[in-house]
Design a protein around this motif. Structure first.
Motif, PDB file in Angstrom:
ATOM      1  N   ALA A  23      37.227  34.245  40.526  1.00 56.42           N
ATOM      2  CA  ALA A  23      38.202  33.376  39.869  1.00 56.42           C
ATOM      3  C   ALA A  23      37.473  32.149  39.331  1.00 56.42           C
ATOM      4  O   ALA A  23      36.852  31.396  40.100  1.00 56.42           O
ATOM      5  CB  ALA A  23      39.300  32.971  40.841  1.00 56.42           C
ATOM      6  N   PHE A  24      37.534  31.943  38.010  1.00 57.00           N
ATOM      7  CA  PHE A  24      36.908  30.804  37.351  1.00 57.00           C
ATOM      8  C   PHE A  24      37.992  29.763  37.060  1.00 57.00           C
ATOM      9  O   PHE A  24      39.000  30.062  36.411  1.00 57.00           O
ATOM     10  CB  PHE A  24      36.249  31.229  36.040  1.00 57.00           C
ATOM     11  N   GLU A  25      37.768  28.535  37.539  1.00 55.56           N
ATOM     12  CA  GLU A  25      38.715  27.461  37.268  1.00 55.56           C
ATOM     13  C   GLU A  25      38.300  26.773  35.974  1.00 55.56           C
ATOM     14  O   GLU A  25      37.453  25.874  35.959  1.00 55.56           O
ATOM     15  CB  GLU A  25      38.755  26.475  38.427  1.00 55.56           C
ATOM     16  N   LEU A  26      38.886  27.219  34.880  1.00 54.37           N
ATOM     17  CA  LEU A  26      38.547  26.661  33.573  1.00 54.37           C
ATOM     18  C   LEU A  26      39.003  25.222  33.465  1.00 54.37           C
ATOM     19  O   LEU A  26      38.319  24.387  32.841  1.00 54.37           O
ATOM     20  CB  LEU A  26      39.187  27.503  32.466  1.00 54.37           C
ATOM     21  N   ARG A  27      40.156  24.930  34.007  1.00 53.62           N
ATOM     22  CA  ARG A  27      40.682  23.578  34.145  1.00 53.62           C
ATOM     23  C   ARG A  27      41.427  23.520  35.458  1.00 53.62           C
ATOM     24  O   ARG A  27      41.590  24.532  36.144  1.00 53.62           O
ATOM     25  CB  ARG A  27      41.645  23.235  32.990  1.00 53.62           C
ATOM     26  N   ASP A  28      41.926  22.358  35.772  1.00 52.28           N
ATOM     27  CA  ASP A  28      42.673  22.228  37.012  1.00 52.28           C
ATOM     28  C   ASP A  28      43.916  23.102  37.002  1.00 52.28           C
ATOM     29  O   ASP A  28      44.404  23.524  38.048  1.00 52.28           O
ATOM     30  CB  ASP A  28      43.064  20.765  37.233  1.00 52.28           C
ATOM     31  N   ASP A  29      44.437  23.407  35.803  1.00 52.48           N
ATOM     32  CA  ASP A  29      45.661  24.197  35.698  1.00 52.48           C
ATOM     33  C   ASP A  29      45.442  25.560  35.035  1.00 52.48           C
ATOM     34  O   ASP A  29      46.398  26.235  34.703  1.00 52.48           O
ATOM     35  CB  ASP A  29      46.724  23.430  34.908  1.00 52.48           C
ATOM     36  N   LEU A  30      44.172  25.964  34.836  1.00 56.13           N
ATOM     37  CA  LEU A  30      43.884  27.201  34.114  1.00 56.13           C
ATOM     38  C   LEU A  30      42.848  28.017  34.888  1.00 56.13           C
ATOM     39  O   LEU A  30      41.742  27.542  35.156  1.00 56.13           O
ATOM     40  CB  LEU A  30      43.376  26.884  32.712  1.00 56.13           C
ATOM     41  N   VAL A  31      43.211  29.256  35.242  1.00 59.79           N
ATOM     42  CA  VAL A  31      42.355  30.110  36.057  1.00 59.79           C
ATOM     43  C   VAL A  31      42.123  31.433  35.333  1.00 59.79           C
ATOM     44  O   VAL A  31      43.069  32.041  34.809  1.00 59.79           O
ATOM     45  CB  VAL A  31      42.980  30.382  37.443  1.00 59.79           C
ATOM     46  N   PHE A  32      40.861  31.860  35.318  1.00 57.58           N
ATOM     47  CA  PHE A  32      40.498  33.154  34.740  1.00 57.58           C
ATOM     48  C   PHE A  32      39.944  34.024  35.861  1.00 57.58           C
ATOM     49  O   PHE A  32      39.025  33.620  36.580  1.00 57.58           O
ATOM     50  CB  PHE A  32      39.450  32.970  33.643  1.00 57.58           C
ATOM     51  N   ARG A  33      40.500  35.225  36.047  1.00 61.56           N
ATOM     52  CA  ARG A  33      40.110  36.109  37.143  1.00 61.56           C
ATOM     53  C   ARG A  33      39.509  37.401  36.601  1.00 61.56           C
ATOM     54  O   ARG A  33      39.919  37.906  35.558  1.00 61.56           O
ATOM     55  CB  ARG A  33      41.312  36.449  38.026  1.00 61.56           C
ATOM     56  N   VAL A  34      38.565  37.927  37.384  1.00 65.68           N
ATOM     57  CA  VAL A  34      37.918  39.194  37.074  1.00 65.68           C
ATOM     58  C   VAL A  34      37.940  40.048  38.331  1.00 65.68           C
ATOM     59  O   VAL A  34      37.642  39.562  39.428  1.00 65.68           O
ATOM     60  CB  VAL A  34      36.461  38.986  36.609  1.00 65.68           C
ATOM     61  N   GLY A  35      38.304  41.315  38.164  1.00 66.19           N
ATOM     62  CA  GLY A  35      38.266  42.256  39.278  1.00 66.19           C
ATOM     63  C   GLY A  35      37.619  43.565  38.848  1.00 66.19           C
ATOM     64  O   GLY A  35      38.030  44.161  37.847  1.00 66.19           O
ATOM     65  N   LEU A  36      36.602  43.994  39.572  1.00 63.68           N
ATOM     66  CA  LEU A  36      35.942  45.273  39.335  1.00 63.68           C
ATOM     67  C   LEU A  36      35.896  46.011  40.672  1.00 63.68           C
ATOM     68  O   LEU A  36      35.396  45.460  41.661  1.00 63.68           O
ATOM     69  CB  LEU A  36      34.520  45.070  38.801  1.00 63.68           C
ATOM     70  N   TYR A  37      36.366  47.242  40.707  1.00 63.71           N
ATOM     71  CA  TYR A  37      36.435  47.918  41.998  1.00 63.71           C
ATOM     72  C   TYR A  37      36.647  49.414  41.807  1.00 63.71           C
ATOM     73  O   TYR A  37      37.059  49.888  40.741  1.00 63.71           O
ATOM     74  CB  TYR A  37      37.572  47.352  42.846  1.00 63.71           C
ATOM     75  N   ARG A  38      36.345  50.126  42.868  1.00 66.47           N
ATOM     76  CA  ARG A  38      36.674  51.545  42.955  1.00 66.47           C
ATOM     77  C   ARG A  38      37.775  51.705  43.992  1.00 66.47           C
ATOM     78  O   ARG A  38      37.739  51.048  45.039  1.00 66.47           O
ATOM     79  CB  ARG A  38      35.450  52.360  43.366  1.00 66.47           C
ATOM     80  N   ALA A  39      38.752  52.550  43.686  1.00 66.78           N
ATOM     81  CA  ALA A  39      39.892  52.708  44.589  1.00 66.78           C
ATOM     82  C   ALA A  39      40.174  54.183  44.815  1.00 66.78           C
ATOM     83  O   ALA A  39      39.751  55.044  44.048  1.00 66.78           O
ATOM     84  CB  ALA A  39      41.122  52.016  44.008  1.00 66.78           C
ATOM     85  N   MET A  40      40.891  54.436  45.896  1.00 70.68           N
ATOM     86  CA  MET A  40      41.259  55.819  46.231  1.00 70.68           C
ATOM     87  C   MET A  40      42.724  55.880  46.633  1.00 70.68           C
ATOM     88  O   MET A  40      43.298  54.904  47.139  1.00 70.68           O
ATOM     89  CB  MET A  40      40.398  56.347  47.380  1.00 70.68           C
ATOM     90  N   SER A  41      43.326  57.028  46.379  1.00 73.50           N
ATOM     91  CA  SER A  41      44.671  57.321  46.866  1.00 73.50           C
ATOM     92  C   SER A  41      44.670  58.719  47.455  1.00 73.50           C
ATOM     93  O   SER A  41      44.233  59.669  46.813  1.00 73.50           O
ATOM     94  CB  SER A  41      45.693  57.238  45.728  1.00 73.50           C
ATOM     95  N   ARG A  42      45.153  58.809  48.681  1.00 72.55           N
ATOM     96  CA  ARG A  42      45.179  60.096  49.357  1.00 72.55           C
ATOM     97  C   ARG A  42      46.417  60.896  48.966  1.00 72.55           C
ATOM     98  O   ARG A  42      47.447  60.333  48.596  1.00 72.55           O
ATOM     99  CB  ARG A  42      45.190  59.888  50.868  1.00 72.55           C
TER     100      ARG A  42
END
Length: 963
Positions: free
Chosen positions: A672-691
């Motif tokens: 999560a990058f705090e671009l400003r005090d009121d502005l947040v940019f998030r990145v998610g990279l992942y592998r997931a599974m469902s049984r």
């Protein structure tokens, strides 16, 4: 990372001296002093007796819930959305399922007028994961979704959807994880005693002649904290809920087995249409799609539920936190249903009008007509809970263990009797309009919401005497047991400085067991005197007005009905035959799934590109072993009294054990990058599974797909055999990328946009396996169809938007207006082929036989999902309107492989109003499904109507008192 905090102070208000004295008198014999009373005593100034009281500025209700949800989203370490409240009972929804519907990207499948299965970002429940207080929960449906009806919304504070994965999350969640949280009493920090009652009125109940009247739902909860002196602090939380209501519903339906028949054939009145092969279709033979039966169903239902929650939280010192919690639920509903069944809709199908997709729009046919009353009782019991211990020996270490248990047992028992049309009535007088047992009819789906089925006018559907043949009593009982035992240990180390703020690691062990049995006792009666006596003794008038009056095109509004319990006893001689002495069957399932998981994760906080950034990275390892036990046995052909045949088991069985396993690494990174005090940019990279669902791992075989199926030849009977699961099915894996930009303008306002991409390791395709069965003493090789995961890759892309705002800048009284909006769009090339009419794979040769109809997409995928909430607060009055919409989606049947089913676009309007008399007392009015939205099922292609059901609006009038 800088955080946004509220500046509204919360101050305690001193209780009255009388209330303090009463509470002390209650707890003094136990040696405990309520913390609330102690604080009241400390608030007194002995010098002059004056007490300083602070006014508290507390935002509650709808606005408070939205503020809490915004805070939760901002503070989360992954991309997530939530609905939350600071106080218990303040979730702005009638149920947990309906609360989830208002979360961005979430949509529900509606059953019996309420929200049930949850899809996240257009992905069905089998691609998501649901937890309760961070733990897996069992259910009685055979899948992995949580039965949200078990958990009263009045006793839950937060429902969060985590849309990206973290290494310490419980594995299982390609689309996301839904977690429900109850409050911890010591963390809550104040006493709360709350009583709430709701009167419930189902609008369609007014159509019934034996209306049950007003239902009710009552909830009581108690939270408190106690100072034990040298033994630390103790918190308790108790909650109870009881409910009695009705679920009136009206339905037109068809069987769940659909066939493709030869479009060139002139079908004899006494024969079924000829089914075509895929090869014939691809060589140019025209076809049409038709089910085995069609049904009108009228319901009378009673619903009862009791639930109990308890939490005991003890902090003996500042380093140790011990929590013991329990959840219990018991739900029973009884249902009297009366079916008018056209049981042979493949006979005499002529004068056909068929569209370019093979959908029948018009035809004439001949069928037996059955009046089939059923008395159903479902009893479901849930018990769950756990023991969690957290120990923080110093600032650098946190160790925790969690031991949990969850068990659901569901029993569903039907007592059903069939009374069939005949050429002669119960007095032996010829019945006009019949050809033997069969009656001519016209099917017309060229206009209207549902088809018009017009019976030969000479045959009177309302005349009880006409139902005089082939009486059959069945007692069907399905018993499902799902049990989960789990243990996890987590350790966290917090460095004093550096890039890493925490290093976490842990292990999780779990064992899931799923068992079910399907037991049938069947008694056929052909004696005309016995049928006549039962017919005369058990008649009843059609108990409803305006049946299916909202469905344009409907042509049948009543038929001869019988009392199900009276008729069952008249046919069998007993009120209940009970289970068979031997309940073994080749269709039973016995699955054990053992999971060993371990993870390592680091949390960080630093600067990157001159911006504050925080997040986590790690990897989770999951080892899953499945053991499925089934039975194999010989079958015999049995002649039915009506001239057809069926297959039955001989009672001699051999045990079949199938084992499989999978080992998977699931890496993940969130930042999560705090671009400003009121502005947040998030990145998610992942592998997931469902049984796969537990029920989909069964080793059983089903040889009669549905009740009422009969066969004209052994060949037809053999062709019906199908697998009810595949233990070798592997988890569905995906690589995922998410980006999210979130603007937090103020406490009441936020704007968020996210894009995401998922690549799956396959789709679903029927696999054809040759298996040997002994039928009437002969070895017969039968092609058995079961679902399997393909190796082809498929993709899903989408984006979502979230907005919330309160118009506080407008002049009074408009400053109380506010809204919350969410929208999700997703598209995928994932394919699910129809079990009977889609592509089929030969696992030995790898050859794929092209299907007759196109595949569906991924389970639960609505291309567009939206919800909007408009609220208005003026003084003590709160008003809120909520609209929820989703486009068409593919909906699986729970419990085993089945043909493709589609649910058409749906949009539902709800409303709620609350008036707060004071801080203790409030009144509420709520209405759900105010637009009386019906639900349409198509099968096995779009536009081919399988089912139409409607259940009407429902209204709630409530009162709540808290102190």
């Amino acid at each position: 990372m800088r955080r946004h905090h509220r500046d509204t102070p919360h101050a305690r208000v001193r209780p009255s001296a009388l209330r303090t004295a009463l509470l002390c008198a209650i707890w003094a014999p136990l040696g405990l002093t309520p913390a609330f009373a102690q604080e009241a005593d400390r608030g007194q100034e002995p010098a002059d007796g004056n007490v300083t009281e602070l006014d508290s500025v507390v935002v509650s209700g709808i606005r408070g819930s939205i503020q809490s949800s915004i805070d939760h989203k901002r503070e989360a370490s992954v991309i997530s959305d939530a609905i939350s409240s600071e106080d218990i009972g303040d979730l702005p929804a009638l149920s947990i399922g309906e609360a989830i519907e208002t979360i961005t990207g979430a949509s529900t499948h509606r059953e019996k007028g309420g929200a049930s299965e949850i899809s996240i970002r257009g992905l069905g429940p089998f691609l998501g994961s649901a937890t309760f207080n961070g733990r897996e929960a069992s259910n009685g449906s055979g899948d992995r979704s949580v039965n949200f009806n078990q958990f009263p919304s009045e006793l839950i504070n937060t429902v969060a959807i985590y849309k990206t994965q973290r290494a310490d999350f419980i594995e299982g969640g390609v689309s996301g994880i839904i977690n429900m949280e109850t409050v911890k009493p010591l963390d809550f920090g104040k006493r709360r005693i709350q009583l709430e009652g709701r009167a419930i009125w189902a609008d369609y109940d007014d159509r019934l002649d034996d209306s049950a009247g007003v239902g009710w739902r009552g909830t009581a909860s108690y939270l408190d904290q106690f100072d034990l002196g040298g033994a630390g602090k103790l918190g308790i939380s108790l909650g109870l809920q009881s409910l009695e209501s009705t679920n009136p519903e009206e339905l037109f339906s068809s069987s769940s087995t659909w066939n493709a028949c030869d479009g060139t054939q002139v079908v004899p009145n006494n024969a079924n249409c000829r089914q075509v092969t895929s090869a014939e279709v691809h060589e140019g033979t025209p076809f049409y799609l038709i089910p085995g039966s069609r049904t009108y169903r009228q319901f009378i239902e009673r619903d009862e539920r009791d639930a109990q929650f308890a939490v005991l939280q003890w902090k003996p010192n500042e380093t140790l936190d011990i929590s013991l919690d329990y959840q219990g639920s018991r739900r029973t509903y009884t249902e009297q249903r009366s079916d008018l069944n056209f049981s042979e809709t493949m006979r005499g199908v002529n004068n056909r009008v068929v569209d370019e997709n093979g959908v029948l729009r018009y035809y004439t046919g001949f069928s037996t007509i059955e009046s089939t009353p059923t008395y159903r009782i479902r009893d479901e019991k849930y018990d769950g809970g756990g023991l969690k211990v957290e120990w923080r020996p110093n600032e650098a270490w946190l160790l925790s263990t969690d031991l949990s248990y969850s068990k659901t047992r569901r029993s569903e028992m039907d007592r059903q009797v069939r009374m069939r049309s005949n050429g002669k009535d119960i007095y032996g007088v010829a019945v006009p309009g019949t050809d033997g047992q069969r009656v001519g009819y016209t099917f017309d789906y060229t206009r209207g919401d549902i088809p018009a089925i017009i019976v030969d006018p000479a045959f009177d559907l309302d005349r009880h005497e006409n139902f005089s043949a082939a009486a059959r009593a069945r007692r069907d009982e399905t018993i499902r047991e799902n049990e989960i035992r789990a243990f996890r240990f987590d350790g966290s180390y917090f460095p004093e400085s550096g890039f890493l703020t925490a290093v976490k690691s842990g292990v999780r062990l779990s064992e899931l067991t799923y068992k079910d049995i399907d037991d049938r006792v069947e008694i056929n009666v052909t004696d005309t005197a016995a049928i006549r006596e039962a017919n005369l003794a058990c008649r009843r008038e059609f108990p409803q007005r305006d049946f299916l009056s909202n469905a344009s095109g409907n042509s049948i509004t009543s038929w001869a009905q019988f009392d199900p319990l009276c008729l069952f006893e008249a046919i069998t001689g007993v009120e209940d035959t009970g289970l068979n002495a031997d309940t073994r069957s080749i269709g039973n399932r016995d699955v054990t799934e053992k999971t060993h998981a371990a993870y390592l994760m680091g949390e960080f906080s630093t600067e990157m590109f001159g911006l504050p950034v925080s997040g986590n990275f790690g990897v989770r390892y999951v080892d899953t072993a499945v053991r499925s036990v089934g039975l194999t046995g010989a079958l015999e052909v049995v002649d039915n009294p009506d001239g057809t045949i069926r297959l039955e088991q001989t009672g001699e069985f051999d045990t079949l054990v199938i084992e499989s396993d999978s080992k998977v690494f699931l890496p993940s990174v969130n930042a999560a990058f705090e671009l400003r005090d009121d502005l947040v940019f998030r990145v998610g990279l992942y592998r997931a599974m469902s049984r796969p669902d537990p029920s989909a791992l069964g080793a059983g075989r089903t040889f009669v797909l549905e009740s009422g199926t009969a066969f004209d030849s052994v060949a037809e009977a053999i062709r019906s055999i199908t697998a009810n699961g595949n233990p070798r099915t592997k988890p569905l894996l995906s690589w995922n990328a998410d980006l999210s930009l979130e603007w937090y303008a103020n406490e009441d306002s936020m704007l968020g946009a996210a894009v995401y991409y998922k690549q799956f390791n396959g789709g679903f395709i029927p696999v054809v396996l040759d298996e040997s069965f002994v039928i009437d003493g002969q070895d017969v090789v039968v092609p058995v169809v079961q679902d399997a995961t393909t190796n082809e890759k498929s993709d899903l892309t989408g984006f979502e938007l979230t907005a919330a705002h309160r118009f506080s800048w407008l002049p009074k009284p408009l400053d109380g207006l506010g809204f919350k909006l969410s929208y999700n769009y997703a598209d995928s090339n994932f394919r699910t082929h129809d079990l009977r009419l889609g592509d089929q794979l030969d696992p030995e040769t790898g050859e794929v036989t092209p299907g007759i109809i196109p595949p569906a997409g991924i389970f639960g995928l609505s291309q567009q999902v939206a919800s909007g909430s408009l609220y208005y607060e003026i003084g003590p009055l709160e008003l809120q309107a909520i609209y929820k919409y989703r486009t068409e989606y593919y909906q699986k049947f729970v419990g085993g492989p089945s043909q493709n089913r589609y649910i058409r676009d749906t949009g539902v309007l709800d409303f709620r109003a609350t008036y707060r008399v004071n801080r203790n007392l409030s009144f509420s009015f709520e209405g759900s499904n105010l637009n009386d939205e019906p639900r349409y099922h198509d099968m096995p292609v779009r536009g081919s109507l399988r089912e139409y059901n409607t259940y009407g609006p429902r209204y709630y009038l409530g009162v709540r008192y808290r102190f």
